[in-house]
Design an enzyme around this catalytic site. Structure first.
Site, mmCIF file in Angstrom:
data_model
loop_
_atom_site.group_PDB
_atom_site.id
_atom_site.type_symbol
_atom_site.label_atom_id
_atom_site.label_comp_id
_atom_site.label_asym_id
_atom_site.label_seq_id
_atom_site.Cartn_x
_atom_site.Cartn_y
_atom_site.Cartn_z
ATOM 1 N N HIS A 61 18.282 -3.136 -13.256
ATOM 2 C CA HIS A 61 17.051 -2.901 -12.500
ATOM 3 C C HIS A 61 17.169 -3.373 -11.045
ATOM 4 O O HIS A 61 16.484 -2.865 -10.169
ATOM 5 C CB HIS A 61 15.831 -3.545 -13.204
ATOM 6 C CG HIS A 61 15.751 -5.022 -13.083
ATOM 7 N ND1 HIS A 61 16.272 -5.879 -14.019
ATOM 8 C CD2 HIS A 61 15.211 -5.802 -12.124
ATOM 9 C CE1 HIS A 61 16.052 -7.111 -13.635
ATOM 10 N NE2 HIS A 61 15.422 -7.108 -12.500
ATOM 11 N N HIS A 81 12.079 -1.619 -11.776
ATOM 12 C CA HIS A 81 11.842 -1.682 -13.226
ATOM 13 C C HIS A 81 11.288 -0.357 -13.736
ATOM 14 O O HIS A 81 10.462 0.282 -13.093
ATOM 15 C CB HIS A 81 10.864 -2.819 -13.551
ATOM 16 C CG HIS A 81 11.576 -4.098 -13.879
ATOM 17 N ND1 HIS A 81 12.357 -4.229 -14.997
ATOM 18 C CD2 HIS A 81 11.622 -5.291 -13.239
ATOM 19 C CE1 HIS A 81 12.866 -5.447 -15.041
ATOM 20 N NE2 HIS A 81 12.445 -6.118 -13.975
ATOM 21 N N ARG A 95 5.936 -28.817 -6.544
ATOM 22 C CA ARG A 95 6.658 -30.068 -6.287
ATOM 23 C C ARG A 95 8.110 -29.762 -5.892
ATOM 24 O O ARG A 95 8.650 -30.368 -4.973
ATOM 25 C CB ARG A 95 6.614 -30.946 -7.545
ATOM 26 C CG ARG A 95 7.202 -32.301 -7.331
ATOM 27 C CD ARG A 95 7.146 -33.186 -8.572
ATOM 28 N NE ARG A 95 7.989 -34.339 -8.343
ATOM 29 C CZ ARG A 95 7.582 -35.467 -7.790
ATOM 30 N NH1 ARG A 95 6.319 -35.628 -7.464
ATOM 31 N NH2 ARG A 95 8.430 -36.462 -7.574
ATOM 32 N N LEU A 106 5.872 -7.851 -19.716
ATOM 33 C CA LEU A 106 6.566 -8.311 -20.918
ATOM 34 C C LEU A 106 6.834 -7.189 -21.922
ATOM 35 O O LEU A 106 6.924 -7.443 -23.122
ATOM 36 C CB LEU A 106 5.772 -9.447 -21.577
ATOM 37 C CG LEU A 106 5.657 -10.732 -20.752
ATOM 38 C CD1 LEU A 106 4.935 -11.809 -21.525
ATOM 39 C CD2 LEU A 106 7.037 -11.248 -20.337
ATOM 40 N N ARG A 148 9.656 -18.497 -28.172
ATOM 41 C CA ARG A 148 8.320 -18.214 -28.696
ATOM 42 C C ARG A 148 7.762 -16.854 -28.291
ATOM 43 O O ARG A 148 6.851 -16.355 -28.933
ATOM 44 C CB ARG A 148 7.367 -19.331 -28.256
ATOM 45 C CG ARG A 148 7.739 -20.667 -28.895
ATOM 46 C CD ARG A 148 7.137 -21.829 -28.176
ATOM 47 N NE ARG A 148 5.700 -21.922 -28.337
ATOM 48 C CZ ARG A 148 4.937 -22.829 -27.731
ATOM 49 N NH1 ARG A 148 5.497 -23.723 -26.938
ATOM 50 N NH2 ARG A 148 3.639 -22.843 -27.920
ATOM 51 N N ARG A 162 16.273 -33.458 -4.633
ATOM 52 C CA ARG A 162 16.586 -34.885 -4.707
ATOM 53 C C ARG A 162 16.889 -35.276 -6.143
ATOM 54 O O ARG A 162 16.412 -34.651 -7.081
ATOM 55 C CB ARG A 162 15.385 -35.694 -4.206
ATOM 56 C CG ARG A 162 15.411 -35.907 -2.723
ATOM 57 C CD ARG A 162 14.591 -37.104 -2.351
ATOM 58 N NE ARG A 162 15.064 -38.314 -3.021
ATOM 59 C CZ ARG A 162 14.555 -39.519 -2.811
ATOM 60 N NH1 ARG A 162 13.571 -39.674 -1.954
ATOM 61 N NH2 ARG A 162 15.017 -40.580 -3.446
ATOM 62 N N ASP A 183 0.809 -1.226 0.000
ATOM 63 C CA ASP A 183 0.000 0.000 0.000
ATOM 64 C C ASP A 183 0.843 1.278 0.000
ATOM 65 O O ASP A 183 0.526 2.238 0.705
ATOM 66 C CB ASP A 183 -0.934 0.020 1.228
ATOM 67 C CG ASP A 183 -2.045 -0.985 1.088
ATOM 68 O OD1 ASP A 183 -2.327 -1.402 -0.044
ATOM 69 O OD2 ASP A 183 -2.645 -1.355 2.118
#
Ligand SMILES: [Zn+2]
Length: 435
Positions: free
Chosen positions: A205, A181, A309, A108, A348, A328, A95
């Site tokens: 940045h 940024h 995970r 982006l 892409r 692991r 805030d």
């Protein structure tokens, strides 16, 4: 039902305040009334004194840590992580004008002009990183405690046990890692700035994020609140502000001798904490976990990497005398998917031919604006500066966002008609894309 303890707590607090009021009015809080003693004038004086007394007592009786207001956690509904609960200090940081500025900075850059879904901003990404930083550090702490309880041979000594202060600092670093940024994210620091300020110092940045974090803390007087929540904001020993800024800068590539102190904010026993937000050792950090998931979601690209995970199976191990976050062996396939997703996103989307062309036009428009005296940022009563100078003035940089630039371009298209045709061409092209 879950609200009941909260309601009960609030009720108790209210009863306490009311009982103070009753005491000041000459009433016993337990119900026994004191008799009034005097005339109308005495009553008026008594009433004024009672009111003053009430104000003082109510103020004194508000708990030093008022649970029901300041300590309330807030829940954010995020499209990537679902409902996330944030510590009140993090909410306070969100805030502030310095953090809210991130709502106007495209994640982006020019990608939104090619991918219609990529309209997301640095704001939601930063909230996501703050959340994931907290998830990972808490998972590592749970693993440490599990090892201690099971009396396994601990992989670390008590000095390296993660405490509440560490958790909060890691969350703040995650939240604030992208504060610096500029407009259109990497267009500003990677493309515009080197050309606009070629003789200037190397500027990234991350440096700007540290600069803006200092401004955020001082401008909003957050140190007392940080102290209230147990953080240390002064001195050379375990200063949490130093620790947070070092984490924003990122972990060091470690080639130094083992007994040398690597960081100022924490001892070497906790050096693994620096790998959570910006891991310069192997590139596996929560910043990437969030932007891979979020960018894929908005771009419409598949993400096969499962960061949840990774968090479940992560633990701290001693590698050649240094503590690092490790996975692991069976997690190799998941991590392979992470790097594959990264490669896919670059091919892409991030390096998309048309996206790059749009970003070059944005950069050219920014450079023209930088040279034009009409594009000035007013950051104090009589202080103005250009776009490239803004990074040296914290108030000016707070005002510098992508959204403002689009508005300026629209306004100045007609204005610049009387100037060089090249400028008009650049700005008109930009406005066309902006529409
Ligand atoms: Zn980031």
């Amino acid at each position: 039902m879950s609200k009941l303890p909260f309601m009960m707590g609030r009720y108790k607090w209210l009863v306490k305040v009311l009982s103070v009021g009753a005491e000041c009015k000459g009433e016993d809080p337990n119900g026994e009334h004191k008799k009034p003693t005097s005339t109308k004038q005495q009553n008026t004086t008594a009433h004024t004194e009672a009111k003053k007394c009430l104000d003082e007592k109510v103020e004194n009786n508000i708990p030093k840590k008022p649970r029901f207001y300041i300590e309330e956690h807030k829940v954010f509904n995020d499209p990537i992580h679902g409902h996330i609960k944030l510590h009140p200090l993090l909410v306070k940081i969100i805030d502030t004008p310095q953090f809210q500025r991130l709502r106007k900075i495209k994640q982006l850059g020019g990608g939104y002009y090619v991918f219609p879904g990529a309209s997301h901003n640095r704001f939601e990404h930063s909230v996501g990183v703050g959340h994931l930083a907290g998830e990972l550090v808490k998972a590592l702490r749970a693993k440490q405690l599990e090892e201690l309880e099971q009396e396994q041979e601990p992989s670390m000594d008590s000095e390296s046990l993660i405490n509440d202060r560490d958790v909060l600092c890691v969350q703040i670093a995650g939240l604030c890692h992208d504060l610096g940024h500029g407009p259109f994210s990497h267009v500003f620091d990677g493309m515009f700035n080197p050309q606009a300020d070629p003789k200037g110092e190397k500027w990234e940045h991350e440096d700007a994020s540290i600069f803006m974090f200092d401004h955020l803390v001082n401008d909003n007087n957050l140190k007392p609140l940080m102290n209230h929540y147990g953080l240390i904001t002064e001195g050379d020993n375990e200063n949490d502000l130093v620790f947070i800024k070092e984490m924003i800068k990122g972990s060091l590539k470690n080639n130094s001798p083992q007994n040398e102190k690597l960081y100022k904010g924490r001892n070497n026993e906790k050096s693994f904490l620096y790998e959570i937000v910006a891991n310069k050792q192997n590139g596996i950090d929560v910043d990437k976990f969030d932007y891979f998931a979020r960018d894929c979601h908005h771009l419409g690209i598949q993400n096969n990497f499962d960061h949840r995970r990774f968090i479940v199976f992560a633990r701290v191990c001693n590698v050649d005398g240094q503590l690092h976050i490790c996975s692991r062996d069976k997690e190799m396939a998941n991590l392979y998917d992470m790097f594959h997703t990264r490669n896919s996103l670059h091919r892409r989307a991030y390096q998309h031919r048309v996206k790059m062309a749009v970003e070059i036009m944005i950069k050219d428009a920014l450079l023209k604006a930088n040279q034009d005296p009409h594009f000035q940022i007013k950051w104090a009563e009589e202080n103005m500066c250009s776009l490239s100078e803004a990074k040296r003035h914290k108030e000016a940089y707070t005002k510098l966002t992508g959204r403002g630039f689009e508005v300026w371009c629209l306004k100045l298209t007609t204005h610049l008609t009387f100037k060089t045709s090249e400028v008009v061409y650049t700005c008109i092209l930009f406005v066309l894309f902006a529409l």
